[in-house]
Scaffold this motif. Structure first.
Motif, mmCIF file in Angstrom:
data_model
loop_
_atom_site.group_PDB
_atom_site.id
_atom_site.type_symbol
_atom_site.label_atom_id
_atom_site.label_comp_id
_atom_site.label_asym_id
_atom_site.label_seq_id
_atom_site.Cartn_x
_atom_site.Cartn_y
_atom_site.Cartn_z
ATOM 1 N N ASP A 194 1.042 -1.277 -0.044
ATOM 2 C CA ASP A 194 -0.046 -0.196 -0.100
ATOM 3 C C ASP A 194 0.789 1.313 0.036
ATOM 4 O OD1 ASP A 194 -2.262 -1.631 0.074
ATOM 5 O OD2 ASP A 194 -2.422 -1.641 2.305
ATOM 6 N N THR A 195 2.092 1.144 0.615
ATOM 7 C CA THR A 195 2.900 2.190 0.714
ATOM 8 C C THR A 195 3.369 2.571 -0.709
ATOM 9 O OG1 THR A 195 3.235 1.927 2.988
ATOM 10 C CG2 THR A 195 4.844 3.315 1.793
ATOM 11 N N HIS A 196 4.020 1.565 -1.230
ATOM 12 C CA HIS A 196 4.323 1.911 -2.467
ATOM 13 C C HIS A 196 3.420 2.265 -3.736
ATOM 14 C CE1 HIS A 196 8.155 -0.619 -1.210
ATOM 15 N NE2 HIS A 196 8.629 -0.281 -2.370
ATOM 16 N N ALA A 197 2.173 1.729 -3.477
ATOM 17 C CA ALA A 197 0.906 2.081 -4.251
ATOM 18 C C ALA A 197 1.098 3.593 -4.346
ATOM 19 C CB ALA A 197 -0.145 1.426 -4.068
ATOM 20 N N CYS A 198 0.879 4.128 -2.788
ATOM 21 C CA CYS A 198 0.772 5.432 -2.374
ATOM 22 C C CYS A 198 1.816 6.290 -3.165
ATOM 23 C CB CYS A 198 0.673 5.583 -1.304
ATOM 24 S SG CYS A 198 0.157 7.275 -0.384
ATOM 25 N N ARG A 199 3.060 6.118 -3.074
ATOM 26 C CA ARG A 199 4.132 6.678 -3.841
ATOM 27 C C ARG A 199 3.963 6.910 -5.092
ATOM 28 N NH1 ARG A 199 8.909 3.741 -0.115
ATOM 29 N NH2 ARG A 199 8.495 5.056 1.842
ATOM 30 N N LEU A 200 3.568 5.695 -5.680
ATOM 31 C CA LEU A 200 3.480 5.700 -7.219
ATOM 32 C C LEU A 200 2.404 6.660 -7.701
ATOM 33 C CD1 LEU A 200 3.720 2.021 -8.448
ATOM 34 C CD2 LEU A 200 5.510 3.661 -8.632
ATOM 35 N N ARG A 201 1.165 6.684 -6.831
ATOM 36 C CA ARG A 201 0.200 7.837 -7.128
ATOM 37 C C ARG A 201 0.702 9.230 -7.322
ATOM 38 N NH1 ARG A 201 -3.148 6.015 -3.792
ATOM 39 N NH2 ARG A 201 -4.362 4.555 -5.003
ATOM 40 N N ALA A 202 1.441 9.484 -6.271
ATOM 41 C CA ALA A 202 2.086 10.800 -6.255
ATOM 42 C C ALA A 202 3.092 11.001 -7.193
ATOM 43 C CB ALA A 202 2.428 11.028 -4.865
ATOM 44 N N LYS A 203 3.956 10.234 -7.171
ATOM 45 C CA LYS A 203 5.151 10.345 -7.883
ATOM 46 C C LYS A 203 4.876 10.541 -9.722
ATOM 47 C CE LYS A 203 8.918 8.459 -5.104
ATOM 48 N NZ LYS A 203 10.190 7.642 -5.087
ATOM 49 N N LEU A 204 4.076 9.617 -9.904
ATOM 50 C CA LEU A 204 3.565 9.636 -11.283
ATOM 51 C C LEU A 204 2.462 10.447 -11.655
ATOM 52 C CD1 LEU A 204 4.255 5.720 -12.235
ATOM 53 C CD2 LEU A 204 5.772 7.696 -12.858
ATOM 54 N N GLN A 205 1.726 11.030 -10.690
ATOM 55 C CA GLN A 205 0.811 11.841 -10.835
ATOM 56 C C GLN A 205 -0.351 11.131 -11.416
ATOM 57 O OE1 GLN A 205 1.675 16.103 -12.399
ATOM 58 N NE2 GLN A 205 4.046 15.185 -12.276
ATOM 59 N N LEU A 206 -0.697 10.051 -10.893
ATOM 60 C CA LEU A 206 -1.751 9.046 -11.423
ATOM 61 C C LEU A 206 -3.127 9.535 -10.967
ATOM 62 C CD1 LEU A 206 -0.014 5.856 -10.919
ATOM 63 C CD2 LEU A 206 -0.128 7.028 -13.223
ATOM 64 N N ARG A 207 -3.556 10.737 -11.695
ATOM 65 C CA ARG A 207 -4.670 11.447 -11.246
ATOM 66 C C ARG A 207 -5.535 11.756 -12.445
ATOM 67 N NH1 ARG A 207 -0.745 14.732 -8.859
ATOM 68 N NH2 ARG A 207 -1.159 16.245 -10.681
ATOM 69 N N PRO A 208 -6.943 11.673 -12.371
ATOM 70 C CA PRO A 208 -7.873 11.661 -13.497
ATOM 71 C C PRO A 208 -7.632 12.760 -14.526
ATOM 72 C CG PRO A 208 -9.148 11.258 -11.614
ATOM 73 C CD PRO A 208 -7.618 11.379 -10.962
ATOM 74 N N GLU A 209 -7.168 13.955 -13.857
ATOM 75 C CA GLU A 209 -6.715 15.078 -14.897
ATOM 76 C C GLU A 209 -5.623 14.734 -15.630
ATOM 77 O OE1 GLU A 209 -5.222 16.556 -10.469
ATOM 78 O OE2 GLU A 209 -7.006 15.231 -11.619
ATOM 79 N N ASN A 210 -5.031 13.909 -15.361
ATOM 80 C CA ASN A 210 -3.537 13.417 -16.151
ATOM 81 C C ASN A 210 -3.827 12.144 -16.966
ATOM 82 O OD1 ASN A 210 -1.880 15.406 -15.568
ATOM 83 N ND2 ASN A 210 -1.402 14.225 -13.708
ATOM 84 N N GLY A 211 -5.246 11.548 -16.857
ATOM 85 C CA GLY A 211 -5.717 10.454 -17.463
ATOM 86 C C GLY A 211 -5.630 9.075 -17.044
ATOM 87 N N TYR A 212 -5.369 9.027 -15.808
ATOM 88 C CA TYR A 212 -5.049 7.584 -15.241
ATOM 89 C C TYR A 212 -5.727 7.508 -13.732
ATOM 90 C CZ TYR A 212 -1.987 6.352 -18.653
ATOM 91 O OH TYR A 212 -1.547 5.953 -20.054
ATOM 92 N N SER A 213 -6.141 6.476 -13.140
ATOM 93 C CA SER A 213 -6.701 6.269 -12.015
ATOM 94 C C SER A 213 -6.242 4.930 -11.343
ATOM 95 C CB SER A 213 -8.243 6.214 -11.745
ATOM 96 O OG SER A 213 -8.644 6.082 -10.658
ATOM 97 N N LEU A 214 -5.502 5.178 -10.233
ATOM 98 C CA LEU A 214 -5.107 3.923 -9.366
ATOM 99 C C LEU A 214 -5.836 3.680 -8.451
ATOM 100 C CD1 LEU A 214 -2.939 1.641 -9.222
ATOM 101 C CD2 LEU A 214 -1.606 3.308 -8.048
ATOM 102 N N THR A 215 -6.684 2.570 -8.518
ATOM 103 C CA THR A 215 -7.654 2.235 -7.606
ATOM 104 C C THR A 215 -7.234 0.826 -6.559
ATOM 105 O OG1 THR A 215 -9.339 2.939 -9.236
ATOM 106 C CG2 THR A 215 -10.001 1.707 -7.228
#
Length: 247
Positions: A194-215
């Motif tokens: 979970d910690t690694h997934a959280c870091r990836l979401r932040a570092k790679l900017q995996l957000r809807p405005e950038n076209g991706y969502s990590l769930t």
């Protein structure tokens, strides 16, 4: 891969476990459907082998309950005397395949491997460079760039991210993540994933405005999806050129 076996016949179960181990799989045996379901709440499996009458519940009852806990779990039903009515009932309940008992080793392993190929995660390719829209992965150097800018990832974060992008819009179980990212240490706590997934979401900017969502998939793993129109494939000569220069 991690396989769960529900088999009331302990002697047959021992044989199946040995065959699966010889085929390169880890197998955990359960004597009943309820014991498997209780254990599955806090564990992950890549495939379920179940007797058609696993003690306390029928296979056609176990299958939908198992998939409520582990979405998309592949299932093979074992039958001592396969009858058409039982095969039909099992397939309609969601079974992916049926096998007669006692199992024949080569046939069982071939069917297990075929089902895992269809339902399991895709392994990252051996290509030195993989591009997913605005993200470029240089596997030779363990480097990833987003819109031409290098992103600092640890080696395990890089492998985790590449696994998710390779399996875009496919659920990836915790067991599969451990196997592909922590190859020499499978006893990795869920909090670490979970910690690694959280870091990836932040570092790679995996957000809807950038076209991706990590769930996060509760009790199962993670899924990376492409969302909206913001992540249209870049035109040749624009982002791809900047990525090449960065890598």
């Amino acid at each position: 891969m991690r396989i769960a076996l529900i088999e009331p016949d302990r002697r047959h179960a021992e044989m199946v476990v040995r065959l699966l181990f010889a085929g390169g799989h880890a197998c955990q045996h359960f004597i009943s459907g309820k014991s498997f379901l209780a254990h599955a709440v806090g564990e992950t499996f890549d495939l379920l082998l179940t007797d058609i009458r696993p003690g306390d519940l029928a296979a056609e009852d176990v299958i939908p309950l198992a998939r409520q806990i582990l979405p998309g779990l592949p299932v093979i039903v074992l039958m001592t005397v396969p009858r058409e009515s039982e095969i039909v009932a099992s397939l309609r309940a969601g079974a992916d395949d049926c096998l007669s008992k006692p199992v024949r080793g080569p046939e069982m392993l071939a069917r297990v491997d075929a089902l895992l190929r269809r339902a399991g995660v895709l392994r990252p390719s051996n290509r030195p460079r993989n591009v997913f829209g605005d993200y470029a992965f240089d596997t030779s150097g363990g480097v990833v760039a987003f819109r031409g800018e290098r992103v600092e990832l640890t080696p395990k974060e890089f492998l985790f991210a590449l696994l998710l992008f390779t399996n875009l819009s496919r659920p990836v179980s915790r067991a599969q993540i451990r196997e592909n990212v922590w190859t020499h240490s499978r006893d990795v706590k869920s909090r670490t994933l979970d910690t690694h997934a959280c870091r990836l979401r932040a570092k790679l900017q995996l957000r809807p405005e950038n076209g991706y969502s990590l769930t996060p998939l509760y009790g199962y793993g993670y899924q990376l999806d492409r969302v909206g129109a913001a992540h249209a494939d870049p035109q040749p000569g624009s982002v791809n050129e900047r990525i090449t220069e960065t890598l």
